[in-house]
Structures are given as C-alpha cells and as structure tokens.
Enzyme design. Structure first.
Site, PDB file in Angstrom:
ATOM      1  N   HIS A   1       5.792   5.897  11.437  1.00  0.00           N
ATOM      2  CA  HIS A   1       5.230   5.855  10.085  1.00  0.00           C
ATOM      3  C   HIS A   1       4.315   7.076   9.969  1.00  0.00           C
ATOM      4  CE1 HIS A   1       3.927   4.507   6.307  1.00  0.00           C
ATOM      5  NE2 HIS A   1       3.592   3.258   6.574  1.00  0.00           N
TER       6      HIS A   1
ATOM      7  N   ARG B   1       0.809  -1.218   0.000  1.00  0.00           N
ATOM      8  CA  ARG B   1       0.000   0.000   0.000  1.00  0.00           C
ATOM      9  C   ARG B   1       0.848   1.276   0.000  1.00  0.00           C
ATOM     10  NH1 ARG B   1      -2.518  -4.019   1.589  1.00  0.00           N
ATOM     11  NH2 ARG B   1      -0.784  -4.372   3.009  1.00  0.00           N
ATOM     12  N   THR B   2       1.845   1.341   0.881  1.00  0.00           N
ATOM     13  CA  THR B   2       2.605   2.584   0.998  1.00  0.00           C
ATOM     14  C   THR B   2       3.362   2.895  -0.285  1.00  0.00           C
ATOM     15  OG1 THR B   2       2.834   2.244   3.392  1.00  0.00           O
ATOM     16  CG2 THR B   2       4.325   3.811   2.358  1.00  0.00           C
TER      17      THR B   2
ATOM     18  N   ARG C   1      11.553   3.608   3.056  1.00  0.00           N
ATOM     19  CA  ARG C   1      11.224   2.705   4.165  1.00  0.00           C
ATOM     20  C   ARG C   1      12.481   1.937   4.514  1.00  0.00           C
ATOM     21  NH1 ARG C   1       5.979  -1.043   4.484  1.00  0.00           N
ATOM     22  NH2 ARG C   1       5.213   1.001   5.099  1.00  0.00           N
TER      23      ARG C   1
ATOM     24  N   LYS D   1      25.920  -4.807  -0.929  1.00  0.00           N
ATOM     25  CA  LYS D   1      27.374  -4.821  -1.075  1.00  0.00           C
ATOM     26  C   LYS D   1      28.076  -4.095   0.076  1.00  0.00           C
ATOM     27  CE  LYS D   1      26.762  -4.540  -6.108  1.00  0.00           C
ATOM     28  NZ  LYS D   1      27.050  -3.727  -7.322  1.00  0.00           N
TER      29      LYS D   1
END
Length: 400
Positions: A225, A146-147, A197, A176
């Site tokens: 959030h 959703r986000t 995120r 890496k």
C-alpha cells in the site's frame, strides 16, 4: 504504466529502477567526464534521438549513436547533477505508483514539499483548478473509506473529476468473469489516471503493465500500500521532526498488513533507524521484509513485550488483525486478536514526544480513551493522506 520516459527512472514491464539520488552526482562528474565527452564527440555525426515505445504504448526515451549504454548512463548522471530532476516543470520520475521500493529519500523529500503546497491549497477556500479537464477512475475491488474518499477528495480539490466503482469485485464486469487486463484496457479509455485497490497481491503491477495511463496502487491484497506508506512517513516527519535516527514499533498484523510492509521499505531509506516487530506468532513479519531490512543495514528486533517497546520508540504503529485474511481459520484469528492493545497503560510508558499511529480502521486494538491524548496521531495521519494524494495526482498528471 510499464515504462518511464525520464532518464532517472525506467520501469520495464513492472521491474522498477528508482530515481537516483541527485545530491551525490557531483562526485561522479570527474570520473566520467572524459570518456563521456570523447565518446560523444566521436559519435556526434551519427547521434540521433529515437522514441521507443513498449507494447502498451508507453515511451522510453533512448539516445542512440556511438555511445555505449554505460556511457549514456554516465552522461545522464552528469545531466542530473547539472539540473535537478525535481525542478519545477520537469516530468515526474515515475509513471505509476506500484510499490514503496520505487522511491528514494530525495524523491520522498521532494514529494513531501509538494504535499506541503497541497496543504496550503486545501486550506484556501478558492481551491485550485490545476487538474481541470482530467478524469480519475477509482477501481476498488475491496472495501475502503479513507483511501478511496481521500483520493476522490484530492482530485476534486485540484479541479478534476472522478469516475468511481465501489466494490468492483461484485458490482463490475469482474463478477461476470472479465479479466483485470480487459477491465483496465476499457477504463483507461474513459479516464486519465486509475487508482486501484485489489484483493490479489501483484494486481497493481499487472494493471500497470497493461495500461497506457498512470496506475496508482491503493492496496493489493496482502502485498503493498505505497501511498499509505508515503503518508505515514510524511506524518512521522511532521510529528517527530525527523526521520533519521528514529525507533519505530510495528504492532499487530505484520504478516498480512500491507501498510507495515510498505512502511518498512520506506523506513529503510533513512539512517540509523531501528524497527521493533511486535505481533502474535500467527501474524509475524515475513522473512522477505526482514531480509530486505538486513540487506540495507537496518536494525530490527522481534519482541513480545509491547510495554517495553513502547517505552523506547518514537512511533508506535498499531494495526488491526485482519479477519478477512484468515479465510475459514477463525481459530487463528481469535488467537491473534486482542493480544496487543494500545491503551492508557501503554501511553504512560511512552515518551512525551512519541506518537501512536494507525492506518485505520481500528477495532479494539486502540482503546477510545487514547484519542484524547495529543500523542494520538492517527486522525492527523489520515488527514495527511489527502495532501500526499493531492501531490501524487499533480505529479503524475502534470509533473513537478
């Protein structure tokens, strides 16, 4: 971004001063008018404007001269009272969206008005080209549906373009060993705004301190959030019709659930709010949130009885017990999972106007037969995320 160039919100290396409430500024005018005026007149000959920049290039607008720092702030307060900082054409008060504490209720109301305008744009088949020529980079080090998609949809519906990295933890140079700071410095060269995120709490703040373009926190581990909290409060207002005087039950994973943490911060902006915490013992709400609510005069109660809480609340906000936050302690996860489930029995004790919300995804904590009830607001809630994120992209890139 690490510093704001507007007078009502300055961010210094991740420490944010939220925009001040404008509606009370008139009360301040009389008490500071004389000192502000006199000091301004006495220093007018040496008054000059300088543009100071922080190490990452983000400007801070300072007014130098004979005015003391306090008096400069007072004069700025007068300016706020005379002309609202939320007027069309003004710059947005924040240069990054990192945590819920950045917003006050006036800013929230103004953002919600923009979100309503975004809803009209989304429903218009011709859309908008207001962000044409802008590029948004999405850096997601944790899974998201959703986000990420709502941000990408928001950008495209406003005419912008998207550069995306899904599962950046495995499929970017982070695998890496590249540092977050180096990644941000690189990606900002390709884009105008970054939505990120990350699996570590505080990562968004680090990114903002590094970048010279806006950073939006789309969730940082068990931290916060903020855009989810914004859409949650927007949804509550749309569904219940008010934000003052409401009762909200936060249910499920309150220890690791970043959505409920951010939501608690925003609910504290409103009057006569009461919050109920309902959770298994292993995922209780942490003391920092409880202490914050207490400091703001917000009444909160811990309860083990979901049925009783549901019967009192305007909003039952259910959350998933997050398996990924327990590491190897599968026993604790199994202990918590399934203890509190919203089903038709819970619906029967809820008030007619009340709603069930959930940040999604859900597992079994809301049974599917609840979906048919008009009080099940979670899919409407998810759709509201599009409008809030359209609003934020517009404000951060173009201003009010």
């Amino acid at each position: 971004m690490a510093s704001s160039s507007t007078f009502s919100s300055w961010t210094f290396y991740g420490s944010t001063l939220a925009p001040k409430t404008t509606k009370h500024c008139s009360k301040f005018i009389y008490s500071c008018l004389n000192s502000c005026f006199n000091q301004t007149i006495s220093s007018i000959s040496s008054y000059a404007s300088h543009d100071m920049t922080s190490p990452n290039g983000k400007g801070v607008d300072w007014a130098w001269g004979g005015l003391s720092l306090k008096s400069r702030a007072q004069c700025r307060a007068l300016e706020v009272g005379i002309e609202s900082s939320y007027s069309v054409g003004n710059k947005f008060q924040l240069e990054d969206v990192i945590e819920a504490q950045q917003f006050d209720r006036d800013a929230l109301g103004a953002i919600f008005e923009v979100a309503l305008e975004m809803e009209k744009i989304e429903k218009n088949s011709t859309g908008s080209q207001m962000l044409k020529g802008y590029l948004m980079a999405t850096l997601f080090y944790e899974p998201s549906t959703r986000t990420r998609l709502s941000f990408e949809s928001a950008m495209k519906r406003l005419g912008g373009e998207v550069l995306t990295t899904e599962n950046a933890r495995e499929f970017s140079s982070a695998a890496k060993g590249e540092t977050l700071e180096d990644t941000i410095r690189t990606v900002e060269g390709y884009s105008d705004i970054i939505v990120m995120r990350h699996f570590e709490s505080g990562a968004a703040r680090r990114a903002a301190a590094t970048a010279s373009i806006p950073i939006i926190n789309a969730g940082d581990g068990p931290g916060q959030h903020p855009t989810q909290a914004l859409l949650d409060v927007y949804t509550i207002e749309r569904e219940i019709g008010k934000l003052d005087g409401i009762k909200v039950g936060l249910v499920g994973d309150l220890a690791y659930g970043r959505t409920v943490r951010s939501l608690a911060y925003l609910l504290a902006k409103y009057e006569d709010v009461k919050i109920y915490f309902v959770s298994p013992d292993v995922v209780k709400m942490k003391d920092d949130i409880k202490d914050y609510l207490t400091s703001k005069g917000v009444e909160w109660v811990e309860s083990a009885d979901l049925m009783e809480v549901a019967s009192k609340c305007d909003v039952v906000y259910q959350t998933r017990i997050q398996r990924e936050r327990f590491g190897e302690r599968v026993d604790l996860y199994e202990e918590a999972r399934g203890k509190y489930i919203v089903d038709c029995d819970v619906l029967r004790v809820m008030q007619k106007h009340a709603v069930v919300m959930h940040p999604l995804p859900r597992l079994d904590e809301i049974t599917v037969d609840v979906d048919a009830d008009p009080r099940a607001a979670y899919f409407r809630q998810a759709k509201n995320g599009l409008y809030i994120r359209m609003a934020l992209l517009k404000l951060l890139l173009l201003g009010w």
